[in-house]
Design a protein around this motif. Structure first.
Motif, short mmCIF file in Angstrom:
data_model
loop_
_atom_site.label_atom_id
_atom_site.label_comp_id
_atom_site.label_asym_id
_atom_site.label_seq_id
_atom_site.Cartn_x
_atom_site.Cartn_y
_atom_site.Cartn_z
N THR A 1 41.94 49.11 49.85
CA THR A 1 40.71 47.96 50.15
C THR A 1 40.05 47.64 49.00
OG1 THR A 1 39.22 49.57 50.84
CG2 THR A 1 40.67 48.87 52.55
N ILE A 2 39.14 46.55 49.14
CA ILE A 2 38.16 45.99 48.41
C ILE A 2 37.22 47.11 48.09
CG2 ILE A 2 36.40 44.49 47.57
CD1 ILE A 2 38.15 42.17 49.18
N ALA A 3 36.69 47.57 48.98
CA ALA A 3 35.61 48.85 48.97
C ALA A 3 36.17 49.90 48.33
CB ALA A 3 35.49 49.15 50.34
N ASP A 4 37.63 50.35 48.49
CA ASP A 4 38.12 51.47 47.96
C ASP A 4 38.16 51.29 46.41
OD1 ASP A 4 38.64 53.23 50.05
OD2 ASP A 4 40.39 52.17 50.44
N ILE B 1 36.29 49.23 44.34
CA ILE B 1 34.84 49.02 43.94
C ILE B 1 34.12 50.54 43.88
CG2 ILE B 1 32.43 48.29 44.22
CD1 ILE B 1 33.51 45.78 45.50
N LYS B 2 34.52 51.36 44.90
CA LYS B 2 34.13 52.79 44.86
C LYS B 2 35.21 53.79 44.08
CE LYS B 2 33.91 53.44 49.23
NZ LYS B 2 33.41 53.93 50.59
N PHE B 3 35.94 53.15 43.03
CA PHE B 3 36.93 53.82 42.36
C PHE B 3 36.43 54.91 41.39
CE2 PHE B 3 39.38 54.55 38.45
CZ PHE B 3 40.46 54.68 39.15
N TYR B 4 35.11 54.95 40.99
CA TYR B 4 34.61 56.07 39.98
C TYR B 4 33.81 56.96 41.08
CZ TYR B 4 35.58 53.03 35.94
OH TYR B 4 36.26 52.41 35.14
N ALA C 1 26.21 44.86 43.89
CA ALA C 1 27.14 44.85 42.77
C ALA C 1 28.13 43.73 42.82
CB ALA C 1 27.97 46.16 42.58
N ALA C 2 28.63 43.55 44.06
CA ALA C 2 29.50 42.20 44.31
C ALA C 2 28.83 41.06 44.29
CB ALA C 2 29.91 42.34 45.87
N ARG D 1 40.13 39.27 40.90
CA ARG D 1 40.63 40.48 40.51
C ARG D 1 39.69 40.93 39.44
NH1 ARG D 1 46.13 38.79 40.88
NH2 ARG D 1 46.31 38.54 38.52
N GLN D 2 39.38 40.16 38.45
CA GLN D 2 38.45 40.44 37.37
C GLN D 2 36.84 40.62 37.87
OE1 GLN D 2 38.58 42.16 34.91
NE2 GLN D 2 39.15 40.90 33.15
N ARG D 3 36.64 39.87 38.90
CA ARG D 3 35.26 40.02 39.36
C ARG D 3 35.09 41.26 40.37
NH1 ARG D 3 34.31 34.94 42.33
NH2 ARG D 3 36.39 34.25 42.18
N ILE D 4 36.13 41.85 40.98
CA ILE D 4 36.01 43.05 41.75
C ILE D 4 35.99 44.14 40.67
CG2 ILE D 4 37.39 44.63 42.94
CD1 ILE D 4 38.57 42.21 44.56
N ILE D 5 36.65 44.25 39.61
CA ILE D 5 36.58 44.96 38.49
C ILE D 5 35.12 44.93 37.96
CG2 ILE D 5 37.06 45.71 36.09
CD1 ILE D 5 39.36 46.50 38.29
N LEU D 6 34.41 43.96 37.94
CA LEU D 6 33.12 43.82 37.50
C LEU D 6 32.27 44.43 38.24
CD1 LEU D 6 31.23 42.86 35.20
CD2 LEU D 6 31.03 40.61 36.32
N ALA D 7 32.49 44.12 39.44
CA ALA D 7 31.52 44.84 40.61
C ALA D 7 31.85 46.24 40.68
CB ALA D 7 31.87 44.25 42.20
N ARG D 8 33.13 46.98 40.53
CA ARG D 8 33.35 48.00 40.31
C ARG D 8 32.44 48.83 39.11
NH1 ARG D 8 39.13 49.82 38.64
NH2 ARG D 8 39.71 49.40 40.78
N VAL D 9 32.49 48.21 38.15
CA VAL D 9 31.54 48.76 37.00
C VAL D 9 30.26 48.60 37.26
CG1 VAL D 9 30.87 48.45 34.54
CG2 VAL D 9 33.34 48.36 35.37
N LEU D 10 29.47 47.55 37.70
CA LEU D 10 28.25 47.11 38.20
C LEU D 10 27.85 48.17 39.21
CD1 LEU D 10 28.26 43.47 37.70
CD2 LEU D 10 27.22 45.07 36.05
N SER D 11 28.56 48.66 40.17
CA SER D 11 28.13 49.65 41.33
C SER D 11 27.61 50.69 40.69
CB SER D 11 29.19 49.96 41.97
OG SER D 11 30.46 50.56 41.45
#
Length: 221
Positions: free
Chosen positions: A73-76, A78-81, A93-94, A126-136
């Protein structure tokens, strides 16, 4: 060679120059993948070598043009780290990544499956979800390494708006070949042959017809 520059907190700084100029080397040094053979990198006057590596990297976000998304999921993603990231942090972050409205428009919102390597999304999404992942993770410094080079113009514009919205909140260092990505920077650092050849705001550098930035900017626009 003889590199010496200063980045003030909360500013957006663009790092540009031809291939092989030394841009990636500078990023690697800031990420502490390498240590300077001479000189030092200072944070408020303190050598960053004195800061624990794990603590240093915890406060730095890195986004490259290479995108890695799980078939979850998108949530998973973003919570990758960290699985401990709360919903309100994900939403914040989103919003900062300029992807919240898109996610909220989906039937399953943050529970939407993105597909293998994010194939169910566009490149910009995809790139903005990666950005949200980092900003979270609430980084103090955000490094963008050619983060928009593979995107179409519309997607790049959305990323640009995301970056501009970070001004004053996060210190941003952006490497870019596409000069439109760094046009809104507070300062540009131009490298060539491992040396700084120009430094100043985009407006200042565009005033001199002999400068690299002026020539390349007008050539590409």
């Amino acid at each position: 060679r003889g590199i010496d520059f200063k980045i003030n907190r909360g500013l957006i700084v663009g790092l540009i120059g031809p291939s092989g100029a030394g841009k990636t080397t500078i990023v690697d040094l800031i990420l502490r993948l390498h240590n300077p053979q001479r000189g030092a990198i200072l944070l408020d006057g303190e050598d960053i070598a004195n800061i624990r590596l794990s603590e240093w990297r915890q406060n730095i976000g890195y986004v490259s043009q290479e995108i890695f998304l799980l078939n979850e999921t998108i949530a998973d993603n973003i919570k990758f780290y960290s699985k401990d990231i709360r919903m309100d942090d994900m939403e914040r972050a989103a919003r900062m990544a300029n992807i919240y409205e898109f996610i909220n428009s989906l039937p399953n919102k943050f529970d939407t499956i993105v597909g293998e390597r994010g194939t169910l999304l566009s490149g910009g999404e995809r790139q903005r979800i990666i950005l949200a992942r980092v900003l979270s993770r609430n980084p103090q410094i955000l490094i963008l390494d050619e983060a928009t080079s593979a995107l179409d113009n519309e997607s790049e514009l959305l990323i640009q708006k995301s970056i501009e919205g970070l001004k004053g909140k996060v210190t941003v260092l952006a490497i870019a070949h596409r000069l439109s990505t760094v046009k809104a920077s507070d300062k540009l650092i131009v490298l060539d042959g491992g040396k700084i050849i120009e430094e100043g705001s985009p407006e200042e550098l565009l005033k001199n017809k002999d400068f690299y930035f002026f020539k390349v900017y007008n050539l590409r626009t």
